[in-house]
Design a protein around this motif. Structure first.
Motif, mmCIF file in Angstrom:
data_model
loop_
_atom_site.group_PDB
_atom_site.id
_atom_site.type_symbol
_atom_site.label_atom_id
_atom_site.label_comp_id
_atom_site.label_asym_id
_atom_site.label_seq_id
_atom_site.Cartn_x
_atom_site.Cartn_y
_atom_site.Cartn_z
ATOM 1 N N ALA A 318 0.832 -1.206 0.000
ATOM 2 C CA ALA A 318 0.000 0.000 0.000
ATOM 3 C C ALA A 318 0.862 1.249 0.000
ATOM 4 N N TYR A 319 1.963 1.223 0.734
ATOM 5 C CA TYR A 319 2.850 2.387 0.796
ATOM 6 C C TYR A 319 3.443 2.681 -0.578
ATOM 7 N N VAL A 320 4.027 1.655 -1.215
ATOM 8 C CA VAL A 320 4.704 1.864 -2.499
ATOM 9 C C VAL A 320 3.707 2.320 -3.563
ATOM 10 N N SER A 324 3.421 5.987 -5.474
ATOM 11 C CA SER A 324 3.476 6.097 -6.927
ATOM 12 C C SER A 324 2.287 6.880 -7.469
ATOM 13 N N LEU A 325 1.094 6.606 -6.947
ATOM 14 C CA LEU A 325 -0.091 7.341 -7.383
ATOM 15 C C LEU A 325 0.026 8.822 -7.055
ATOM 16 N N ARG A 448 13.303 3.155 -6.311
ATOM 17 C CA ARG A 448 13.209 2.631 -7.680
ATOM 18 C C ARG A 448 11.902 3.064 -8.334
ATOM 19 N N MET A 449 10.854 3.115 -7.541
ATOM 20 C CA MET A 449 9.578 3.581 -8.079
ATOM 21 C C MET A 449 9.698 5.019 -8.570
ATOM 22 N N TYR A 450 10.376 5.867 -7.810
ATOM 23 C CA TYR A 450 10.549 7.256 -8.244
ATOM 24 C C TYR A 450 11.393 7.337 -9.516
ATOM 25 N N PRO A 525 3.937 -5.500 -12.022
ATOM 26 C CA PRO A 525 5.348 -5.467 -11.621
ATOM 27 C C PRO A 525 5.480 -5.444 -10.122
ATOM 28 N N ASP A 526 6.448 -6.187 -9.614
ATOM 29 C CA ASP A 526 6.719 -6.217 -8.174
ATOM 30 C C ASP A 526 7.947 -5.380 -7.920
ATOM 31 N N ARG A 527 7.740 -4.186 -7.350
ATOM 32 C CA ARG A 527 8.858 -3.267 -7.183
ATOM 33 C C ARG A 527 9.700 -3.602 -5.962
#
Length: 627
Positions: A318-320, A324-325, A448-450, A525-527
């Motif tokens: 939920a955090y990641v 991202s959203l 990595r998401m950023y 995708p699994d970040r």
């Protein structure tokens, strides 16, 4: 005799009405996960906050031409004191109601009267002590602003408990309706009308009173709490567990308040109410996007995370995904505000406010970290780690003071804004590191998401700046705003479409807002590096109260949790794991539990990565949370 709902015995010892089990639905169908419900809650919270922001922008356009910077500064200085007092009076009781699993109506009644009593005491202190308190923020001793605003403080105290219950029950549509009424006809309508009549800074104070009354009445009508309290001893016994969590939450909130307002206190005391009016206009222009995005996310995430606070994988994912959203929305807004600050200020405030432009540009550069650290705040509140978070908020306040004072001495208002911006970035990194303690590798997953957002950001900057540079020589501010905003939108959405496989999980959440989002094509995708793979098992729901809809037939029922006791002590039905997991099979298939509740395949929005060490949150008030 019936209770407020007209269908239940008037027994204060009964638990609050449990969330009904979710009816069976097809995989990926509407309402099939807590994530989908939370996304809809975010949508309503976002809609309400956007509506308030639009109304606020309209009021800003009018008030900037009716009031002087000194009058804005005087009202802002008084609101600083009132905002601090309001935090102290509430003592985190409303947040405790959201966080607590087991709750009955007597707990709610005790919390309500406690909030009202404490607010009344502090309102009286504020009104009577105004001659002493007002000079602390640069106001004259005979200013009438604090006595006026003490009335709003009293109604805010009466609103705290109903607001907590609405958040607990995920009734964001109702909250958005009340907030819009309070922001529109009440706050803005009264303020603009009285400012036009020549009331000066008092017009803003009367607007705050009207908004507080509207929220109080609206929240009470929606929740209808019991007003008959128990005796003092029994009520205190019910308040003590709430205050155990609420005290830590309040300490953290006070630290956050000082961090967010220390720069204004520095300006008010060192430079005066006139510069505070200029600084406040710049700050408010940037606080609106932060409140729209981060505030709406916090409203939806806190109660949802509190329901699954013992399920590390769901919290981590939920955090990641939430970060991202938030980045998808915040980054383009930051680019627009930074590039178009001159046009935005001239259109909204007028040419007499040109000093606001460089401050807006500085604040725009840190809009993303300022919005994103609210997700860490939601996580710490939901897991009960309020004491460990509290000292970090006070640390944030400390380096805000140091950096803003240093910047103010060197470069005046611009230096204060630069110091506050640097403090925001530092605090974002501190809170991200703290949130990473939920799971090893979370920090890397978020970073990595950023990085995945960088192509969209670069293209958005190039498109917005390029179009603004071409159109600006024409000297038509509205044309520049329209052309650059269109270019920004095309660049952002176009990049998202091209990279849609990379953002499959985020797009699945967006589709769930329409109630029909099925699983995306191909695996999401699994970040989270090093994760054990998707684990669709649902965490404990633990929630009580009605569902997030505002009446029978409005929206979907509450999502089912795992086969574990809910807030009423009864078993909550289980939802499915994600497709492909053994626990996500229906009875009669491999992995089904004979005789157990029917398990439904969940939609793609709850395919969550696992946590490395399973860092389960500690109980509220655990000594380790105070370190």
């Amino acid at each position: 005799m019936t209770g407020p709902g007209g269908d239940l015995p008037d027994d204060p010892t009964r638990p609050l009405r449990a969330v009904p089990p979710e009816p069976a639905s097809e995989p990926g169908g509407p309402g099939s996960s807590l994530t989908a419900r939370t996304a809809r809650g975010f949508a309503w919270a976002f809609t309400g906050t956007v509506g308030q922001a639009v109304l606020q922008i309209g009021a800003t356009v009018a008030l900037a031409r009716l009031l002087t910077p000194d009058e804005f500064g005087a009202a802002a200085a008084a609101l600083l004191i009132v905002g601090l007092t309001q935090l102290v009076t509430q003592l985190g009781v409303a947040a405790s109601l959201v966080h607590r699993k087991d709750l009955d109506e007597r707990d709610v009644t005790a919390a309500f009267w406690f909030s009202v009593l404490v607010a009344a005491v502090f309102a009286a202190v504020l009104a009577l002590g105004s001659p002493v308190i007002s000079p602390l923020v640069g106001l004259p001793a005979d200013s009438a602003l604090l006595p006026l605003l003490s009335i709003a403080l009293l109604f805010a105290g009466a609103s705290a408990t109903p607001l907590g219950m609405l958040q607990r029950d995920l009734r964001f549509r109702s909250m958005a309706t009340v907030d819009l009424l309070a922001a529109g006809p009440a706050l803005i309508g009264v303020s603009v009308a009285l400012a036009a009549a020549g009331f000066g800074a008092a017009a803003l104070a009367f607007g705050e009173i009207a908004a507080a009354v509207a929220k109080c009445v609206g929240y009470l009508v929606l929740t209808r709490p019991r007003f008959r309290p128990e005796g003092p001893v029994a009520s205190w016994g019910r308040l003590r567990p709430l205050l155990g969590y609420g005290a830590g939450f309040s300490i953290a909130q006070l630290g956050n308040w000082f961090a967010l307002n220390a720069d204004k206190l520095v300006v008010a005391n060192a430079l005066g109410t006139g510069p505070l009016g200029v600084y406040g206009r710049a700050y408010n222009l940037l606080s609106e996007p932060a409140n729209i995005i981060g505030g709406a996310a916090d409203k939806a995430l806190f109660p949802a995370m509190a329901r699954v606070r013992d399920d590390g994988p769901r919290l981590r994912a939920a955090y990641v995904r939430s970060a991202s959203l938030v980045a998808l929305v915040t980054a383009p807004a930051a680019v627009l505000l930074c590039v178009l600050a001159p046009e935005v200020v001239r259109v909204l405030l007028g040419p007499q406010w040109d000093a606001v432009v460089p401050l807006v540009q500085l604040f725009a550069l840190v809009l993303l970290p300022r919005t994103s650290y609210k997700i860490s705040t939601s996580l710490t509140r939901a897991t009960g780690a309020v004491y460990r978070a509290a000292w970090r908020q006070w640390l944030y306040a400390g380096y805000v003071v140091v950096l803003t004072v240093t910047g103010g001495l060197l470069w005046g208002l611009v230096g204060v804004a630069a110091g506050a911006s640097l403090a925001i970035v530092i605090h974002f990194l501190v809170m991200l590191q703290f949130s990473a303690r939920v799971s090893p590798g979370l920090m890397g997953a978020v970073l990595r998401m950023y990085v995945e957002h960088l192509p969209a950001l670069v293209l958005t900057v190039v498109a917005t700046w390029g179009v603004a540079t071409l159109v600006r020589p024409l000297g038509i501010d509205l044309l520049t705003l329209a052309a650059a905003t269109l270019a920004c939108g095309v660049a952002s959405i176009g990049t998202l479409v091209v990279l849609r496989r990379r953002f499959a999980a985020e797009l699945a959440v967006v589709r769930s807002l329409r109630g029909g989002g099925g699983p995306p094509r191909g695996p999401a995708p699994d970040r989270a590096a090093g994760a054990a793979g998707p684990d669709g098992t649902a965490g404990p729901d633990g929630a009580a109260g009605p569902d997030g809809t505002d009446g029978p037939g409005a929206g979907s029922a509450a999502p089912a949790g795992p086969a574990a006791p809910d807030a009423t002590g009864g078993p909550a039905p289980d939802t499915a794991a994600g497709p492909g997991t053994a626990s996500g099979t229906a009875p009669g298939r491999p992995g089904a539990v004979p005789g157990g509740p029917r398990r439904l395949p969940d939609d793609a929005t709850v395919q969550l990565p696992a946590v490395g060490r399973g860092d389960a949150p500690r109980a509220v008030g655990h000594p380790a949370d105070r370190s």
